[in-house]
Write a protein that holds these residues in place. Structure first.
Motif, PDB file in Angstrom:
ATOM      1  N   UNK A  55       6.422   6.590  -3.056  1.00 60.08           N
ATOM      2  CA  UNK A  55       5.963   7.596  -4.020  1.00 60.08           C
ATOM      3  C   UNK A  55       6.256   7.144  -5.446  1.00 60.08           C
ATOM      4  N   UNK A  56       7.415   6.530  -5.625  1.00 58.72           N
ATOM      5  CA  UNK A  56       7.770   6.039  -6.952  1.00 58.72           C
ATOM      6  C   UNK A  56       6.804   4.934  -7.381  1.00 58.72           C
ATOM      7  N   UNK A  57       6.483   4.054  -6.429  1.00 57.22           N
ATOM      8  CA  UNK A  57       5.539   2.984  -6.747  1.00 57.22           C
ATOM      9  C   UNK A  57       4.171   3.554  -7.127  1.00 57.22           C
ATOM     10  N   UNK A  58       3.746   4.572  -6.392  1.00 55.62           N
ATOM     11  CA  UNK A  58       2.452   5.193  -6.685  1.00 55.62           C
ATOM     12  C   UNK A  58       2.471   5.873  -8.058  1.00 55.62           C
ATOM     13  N   UNK A  59       3.599   6.535  -8.351  1.00 58.30           N
ATOM     14  CA  UNK A  59       3.688   7.235  -9.637  1.00 58.30           C
ATOM     15  C   UNK A  59       3.592   6.265 -10.804  1.00 58.30           C
ATOM     16  N   UNK A  60       3.995   5.039 -10.576  1.00 65.75           N
ATOM     17  CA  UNK A  60       3.925   4.018 -11.634  1.00 65.75           C
ATOM     18  C   UNK A  60       2.531   3.387 -11.680  1.00 65.75           C
ATOM     19  N   UNK A  61       1.987   3.050 -10.518  1.00 71.57           N
ATOM     20  CA  UNK A  61       0.743   2.280 -10.471  1.00 71.57           C
ATOM     21  C   UNK A  61      -0.521   3.127 -10.609  1.00 71.57           C
ATOM     22  N   UNK A  62      -0.562   4.264  -9.958  1.00 65.63           N
ATOM     23  CA  UNK A  62      -1.809   5.016  -9.903  1.00 65.63           C
ATOM     24  C   UNK A  62      -2.317   5.478 -11.266  1.00 65.63           C
ATOM     25  N   UNK A  63      -1.446   5.993 -12.140  1.00 70.83           N
ATOM     26  CA  UNK A  63      -1.981   6.420 -13.447  1.00 70.83           C
ATOM     27  C   UNK A  63      -2.648   5.271 -14.201  1.00 70.83           C
ATOM     28  N   UNK A  64      -2.162   4.044 -14.011  1.00 78.38           N
ATOM     29  CA  UNK A  64      -2.713   2.899 -14.752  1.00 78.38           C
ATOM     30  C   UNK A  64      -3.882   2.244 -14.015  1.00 78.38           C
ATOM     31  N   UNK A  65      -3.805   2.211 -12.690  1.00 72.87           N
ATOM     32  CA  UNK A  65      -4.790   1.455 -11.914  1.00 72.87           C
ATOM     33  C   UNK A  65      -5.795   2.331 -11.186  1.00 72.87           C
ATOM     34  N   UNK A  66      -5.569   3.636 -11.186  1.00 72.40           N
ATOM     35  CA  UNK A  66      -6.455   4.530 -10.460  1.00 72.40           C
ATOM     36  C   UNK A  66      -5.907   4.842  -9.074  1.00 72.40           C
ATOM     37  N   UNK A  67      -6.345   5.966  -8.533  1.00 74.34           N
ATOM     38  CA  UNK A  67      -5.872   6.407  -7.225  1.00 74.34           C
ATOM     39  C   UNK A  67      -6.685   5.704  -6.140  1.00 74.34           C
ATOM     40  N   UNK A  68      -6.039   5.047  -5.170  1.00 72.30           N
ATOM     41  CA  UNK A  68      -6.792   4.394  -4.093  1.00 72.30           C
ATOM     42  C   UNK A  68      -7.635   5.400  -3.324  1.00 72.30           C
ATOM     43  N   UNK A  69      -8.764   4.942  -2.823  1.00 72.75           N
ATOM     44  CA  UNK A  69      -9.613   5.850  -2.050  1.00 72.75           C
ATOM     45  C   UNK A  69      -8.906   6.329  -0.789  1.00 72.75           C
ATOM     46  N   UNK A  70      -8.120   5.435  -0.203  1.00 68.89           N
ATOM     47  CA  UNK A  70      -7.344   5.821   0.976  1.00 68.89           C
ATOM     48  C   UNK A  70      -5.884   5.945   0.548  1.00 68.89           C
ATOM     49  N   UNK A  71      -5.640   7.013  -0.195  1.00 68.69           N
ATOM     50  CA  UNK A  71      -4.325   7.166  -0.822  1.00 68.69           C
ATOM     51  C   UNK A  71      -3.208   7.267   0.220  1.00 68.69           C
ATOM     52  N   UNK A  72      -3.463   8.027   1.262  1.00 70.54           N
ATOM     53  CA  UNK A  72      -2.431   8.185   2.285  1.00 70.54           C
ATOM     54  C   UNK A  72      -2.133   6.843   2.949  1.00 70.54           C
ATOM     55  N   UNK A  73      -3.192   6.105   3.266  1.00 71.39           N
ATOM     56  CA  UNK A  73      -2.991   4.803   3.885  1.00 71.39           C
ATOM     57  C   UNK A  73      -2.222   3.859   2.982  1.00 71.39           C
ATOM     58  N   UNK A  74      -2.528   3.921   1.697  1.00 72.09           N
ATOM     59  CA  UNK A  74      -1.808   3.085   0.713  1.00 72.09           C
ATOM     60  C   UNK A  74      -0.324   3.402   0.768  1.00 72.09           C
ATOM     61  N   UNK A  75       0.016   4.684   0.769  1.00 74.63           N
ATOM     62  CA  UNK A  75       1.420   5.092   0.776  1.00 74.63           C
ATOM     63  C   UNK A  75       2.109   4.705   2.082  1.00 74.63           C
ATOM     64  N   UNK A  76       1.413   4.902   3.195  1.00 76.81           N
ATOM     65  CA  UNK A  76       2.004   4.549   4.489  1.00 76.81           C
ATOM     66  C   UNK A  76       2.288   3.043   4.532  1.00 76.81           C
ATOM     67  N   UNK A  77       1.338   2.269   4.046  1.00 81.92           N
ATOM     68  CA  UNK A  77       1.503   0.814   4.060  1.00 81.92           C
ATOM     69  C   UNK A  77       2.691   0.387   3.200  1.00 81.92           C
ATOM     70  N   UNK A  78       2.750   0.916   1.995  1.00 78.44           N
ATOM     71  CA  UNK A  78       3.847   0.546   1.096  1.00 78.44           C
ATOM     72  C   UNK A  78       5.185   0.986   1.679  1.00 78.44           C
ATOM     73  N   UNK A  79       5.228   2.217   2.187  1.00 78.15           N
ATOM     74  CA  UNK A  79       6.490   2.724   2.735  1.00 78.15           C
ATOM     75  C   UNK A  79       6.917   1.894   3.943  1.00 78.15           C
TER      76      UNK A  79
END
Length: 423
Positions: free
Chosen positions: A50-74
């Motif tokens: 979640x911390x990684x997303x909070x940093x990256x998403x505002x600058x790079x945009x929200x991935x289309x498969x946001x949940x999958x992105x988070x599951x993968x990173x976690x």
């Protein structure tokens, strides 16, 4: 991905809201994969994602498969952590074998959201935990609140809340809990436990048991959000619908419930034009519909009572006979001292204050409520209506001494002052 660009405050808020909604889904996916014994490690990994997303998403945009992105990173963070811990080499091997990072995006968005979210709630409300631990763990794991936020809401030191949450996780592990839905013969009881925990969270937010504030809007909002989620997950459960309706109908009065300086305004004196009519309409529709296809349960009945109050444009127009009838059904279905206390109020409105006082007398020998400030406050109100002002003052004093809520203390002392010259 959505188009990147300079994030606006509104976009940040949208991302924050999305992350909060996705957090329990991602945690559920990890706990399902790695087991309830890894709950603690999975939660840490989700927080890092979640911390990684909070940093990256505002600058790079929200991935289309946001949940999958988070599951993968976690999952990657979890695997990395296990790899780095020599004492957990066996678990690392299992993790690497069962969850190769390259395969995660393919199954990360599998249609398991519904089951995972519900199973996570069941896990947080495990019967091995005390109600207070269930509440804390639910807010942490499902609500996405930080330990600091939960500690602040319940006015305990952060270290105390951290210990409570840690112990809850250890108890789940020690109990051998698995991340699977409860067996059919336990399911109804576990659903009732989940609803009860949400009800506790809401009540603590709507009437804080102590401290300077009458409300904790953050807690009521979280309880309503989670109740919506449970209703979405269990659309055929009448009590899940009833609980959501009850929360909406009750919270609809929030703006009118306090005056200047945060003073408490009782229901009969509230400016009903300040009630949230959209919430009332939604809550009324929910409970009316649920009662057409579900056996009435305690939450549906309480929601029905709240709906009757909401129908009256003025306090004098309240249909107390209907409310009394509903309380009598509730008292038969789910008897408890607070139901009796509220029934006494309704009885007093229909048959007079002495009838209500007689009903209250039944609670004097009940250890669960005999020393509760609400019993003294209601008795004081009925004694005042009956014209016994000295006795009313004494009961108001008793209530003011025993409540730990500062707004309630101020209200009760104002009532005492108001009676000072009346005999």
């Amino acid at each position: 991905m959505t188009a990147p660009g300079t994030p606006s405050p509104a976009a940040d808020a949208t991302i924050e809201e999305a992350l909060r909604a996705l957090a329990p889904q991602v945690l559920g996916a990890l706990v399902r994969r790695y087991g309830a014994g890894a709950f603690d490690a999975c939660e840490d990994a989700v927080q890092e994602a979640l911390l990684a997303a909070a940093v990256q998403w505002p600058a790079e945009g929200v991935p289309e498969r946001a949940r999958g992105w988070l599951v993968t990173v976690a999952a990657r963070r979890l695997t990395d952590r296990w790899r780095s811990e020599r004492a957990r080499r066996d678990r690392e091997a299992v993790a690497a074998r069962e969850a190769p990072p390259a395969a995660e995006p393919a199954d990360a968005d599998r249609p398991a959201d519904r089951d995972d979210a519900l199973t996570l709630l069941f896990l947080c409300c495990h019967p091995a935990l005390t109600p207070s631990s269930q509440v804390a763990l639910t807010l942490r794991a499902v609500g996405g609140l930080t330990t600091e936020q939960i500690a602040r809401a319940f006015l305990v030191p952060e270290a105390t809340m951290a210990q409570r949450i840690s112990r809850a996780k250890q108890k789940i592990k020690a109990a051998g809990a698995r991340f699977v839905p409860p067996p059919p013969d336990e399911r109804d009881a576990r659903v009732r436990a989940v609803l009860h925990v949400l009800y506790l969270i809401f009540n603590e937010g709507y009437t804080a048991t102590n401290g300077p504030d009458l409300h904790r809007a953050d807690l009521t909002a979280e309880a309503v959000r989670l109740a919506r989620e449970v209703h979405r997950l269990l659309p055929g459960d009448g009590e899940a619908a009833g609980l959501l309706a009850l929360m909406l109908l009750t919270d609809a009065r929030r703006a009118a419930r306090s005056g200047p300086g945060g003073t408490l305004v009782p229901l009969t004196e509230q400016d009903r034009t300040r009630w949230d009519r959209a919430a009332i309409a939604e809550g009324t529709e929910l409970v009316t519909d649920a009662l057409t296809w579900s056996p009435p349960g305690p939450y549906q009945l309480q929601a029905a009572i709240a709906a009757v109050h909401a129908e009256a444009e003025h306090a004098d127009g309240t249909d107390w006979r209907q409310i009394l009838a509903l309380y009598r059904v509730l008292s038969h279905l789910a008897p408890n001292p607070m139901v009796t206390l509220n029934e006494a109020v309704a009885l007093a409105m229909v048959e007079g204050p002495r009838a209500g006082l007689d009903r209250l007398a039944e609670l004097d020998g009940d250890d669960r409520v005999a020393g509760h400030h609400r019993l003294a406050a209601v008795r004081a109100h009925l004694l005042e209506r009956a014209g016994d002002l000295p006795a009313a003052r004494e009961e108001y004093r008793r209530a003011a001494r025993t409540t730990t809520s500062l707004p309630e203390q101020r209200y009760l002392r104002a009532r005492i002052a108001g009676l000072a010259g009346d005999g």
